[in-house]
Design an enzyme around this catalytic site. Structure first.
Site, PDB file in Angstrom:
ATOM      1  N   LYS A 164       0.847  -1.204   0.000  1.00 47.55           N
ATOM      2  CA  LYS A 164       0.000   0.000   0.000  1.00 47.55           C
ATOM      3  C   LYS A 164       0.880   1.250   0.000  1.00 47.55           C
ATOM      4  O   LYS A 164       0.598   2.215  -0.710  1.00 47.55           O
ATOM      5  CB  LYS A 164      -0.927   0.000   1.224  1.00 47.55           C
ATOM      6  CG  LYS A 164      -2.050  -1.034   1.133  1.00 47.55           C
ATOM      7  CD  LYS A 164      -2.815  -1.170   2.452  1.00 47.55           C
ATOM      8  CE  LYS A 164      -3.815  -2.309   2.387  1.00 47.55           C
ATOM      9  NZ  LYS A 164      -4.395  -2.653   3.693  1.00 47.55           N
ATOM     10  N   GLN A 172      -4.234  -1.669  10.243  1.00 46.54           N
ATOM     11  CA  GLN A 172      -4.110  -2.931   9.508  1.00 46.54           C
ATOM     12  C   GLN A 172      -4.608  -4.087  10.370  1.00 46.54           C
ATOM     13  O   GLN A 172      -4.207  -4.242  11.522  1.00 46.54           O
ATOM     14  CB  GLN A 172      -2.640  -3.144   9.100  1.00 46.54           C
ATOM     15  CG  GLN A 172      -2.406  -4.357   8.229  1.00 46.54           C
ATOM     16  CD  GLN A 172      -3.098  -4.293   6.867  1.00 46.54           C
ATOM     17  OE1 GLN A 172      -3.158  -3.247   6.226  1.00 46.54           O
ATOM     18  NE2 GLN A 172      -3.636  -5.412   6.430  1.00 46.54           N
ATOM     19  N   ASP A 188     -10.711   3.389   5.455  1.00 40.64           N
ATOM     20  CA  ASP A 188     -11.144   2.004   5.278  1.00 40.64           C
ATOM     21  C   ASP A 188     -12.675   1.899   5.363  1.00 40.64           C
ATOM     22  O   ASP A 188     -13.229   0.820   5.131  1.00 40.64           O
ATOM     23  CB  ASP A 188     -10.515   1.137   6.379  1.00 40.64           C
ATOM     24  CG  ASP A 188      -9.725  -0.014   5.813  1.00 40.64           C
ATOM     25  OD1 ASP A 188      -9.762  -0.205   4.591  1.00 40.64           O
ATOM     26  OD2 ASP A 188      -9.076  -0.725   6.604  1.00 40.64           O
TER      27      ASP A 188
END
Ligand code: NAD
Length: 278
Positions: free
Chosen positions: A46, A90, A113
């Protein structure tokens, strides 16, 4: 038909162009807790894409033994930091940490997210702001390949907050009739075999076999399973590809779109924070 790679490249190029044209300089913070090797690989991937697009990213690492409080405190600091436009925690988190408590702590304006209750609630109410990246990426496949959704029967296998639930809402919003399947669904194979659109987000290698797929169905494989150092999807690609009218591979499929959509979500968050019209 455009491949996932082509779609991801196009999304990234659009984001890069918008950043350059307007001199936008968004910053993304990753929160990584513990030493999960897969998490490290995902974050570094990412970071690489962010940097190619012109996004500055920084990784905050906490040890495996970090407490829920430690993680929430870090998230709150990042919420307060005006130099941070997006926060991505994460997953998975170590066992002692409740992921729901952590996502509750993320500022909805920085929730790239799309997992905070506010952003999920906005999606449910039909007024989405930041939507989870993977389902957004899947919708881009339909949009950019002009695959019809309206009136189609979509079967979603898996009901996670990050994939199954939001993709079922996005497909419903586009007028599909959606059936949600999960680990307690009776006769799942028969259900899947009725699908015009089949989304597999189960986390079990080659779970979807040819007999579970209707001829000419659109099959989207979300699964990423590490088997003997290889990445295998939730769909038995080799046997299903001849039956499906469109199928996404693993690797080189939905994963690329997830990362591309992260850059777009960060741009959306940045513009909202700067009061730039979306
Ligand atoms: P999860 O791991 O949180 O949950 C799995 C879901 O599958 C659950 O809802 C469960 O009910 C269902 N399930 C489990 N066993 C089942 C069975 N035997 N029959 C029917 N349903 C069953 O889900 P997730 O986080 O959405 O992850 C699913 C997969 O997608 C994993 O392989 C994950 O690595 C992958 N993933 C990929 C991306 C990407 O960018 N491609 C993003 C997120 C997740």
């Amino acid at each position: 038909m455009l491949t996932c790679k082509e779609i991801a490249d196009k999304i990234q190029e659009d984001v890069r162009n918008e950043l350059t044209k307007n001199n936008y300089a968004p910053t993304l913070s990753f929160v990584v807790v513990g030493n999960d090797p897969a998490s490290k690989v995902y974050v570094s991937r990412k970071e690489k894409v962010c940097s190619a697009v012109g996004i500055v990213s920084q990784s905050h690492n906490l040890p495996e033994t970090a407490s829920e409080e430690d993680v929430i405190e870090l998230v709150r600091e990042l919420n307060e930091d005006e130099g941070v436009n997006g926060i991505l925690v994460q997953l998975p988190l170590p066992k002692q940490i409740n992921p729901n408590k952590v996502s509750d702590a993320i500022s909805p304006e920085k929730d790239v997210d799309g997992i905070t209750p506010i952003n999920l609630g906005r999606l449910v109410s039909g007024n989405p702001f930041l939507v989870p990246c993977t389902p957004m990426g899947i919708m881009a496949v339909f949009e950019m390949n002009q695959l019809p959704i309206e009136g189609r029967h979509a079967v979603v296998i898996g009901r996670s907050l990050i994939v199954g639930k939001p993709i079922s809402l996005l497909l419903q919003n586009k007028n599909a009739t959606v059936t949600m399947c999960h680990s307690k669904t009776a006769d799942l194979a028969a259900m899947a075999a009725q699908a015009d659109i089949l989304i597999a987000a189960v986390g079990k290698p080659k779970f979807v076999t040819a007999d579970m797929v209707k001829k000419d169905a659109v099959v989207i494989d979300v699964g990423i399973n590490r088997v003997e150092d290889k990445l295998i999807g939730d769909v038995d690609y080799e046997v299903v590809k001849d039956k499906a009218s469109f199928i996404t591979p693993v690797p080189g499929g939905v994963g690329l779109l997830t990362v591309a959509m992260l850059t777009r979500n960060l741009l959306t968050a940045y513009k909202a924070q700067k009061n730039i019209l979306l």
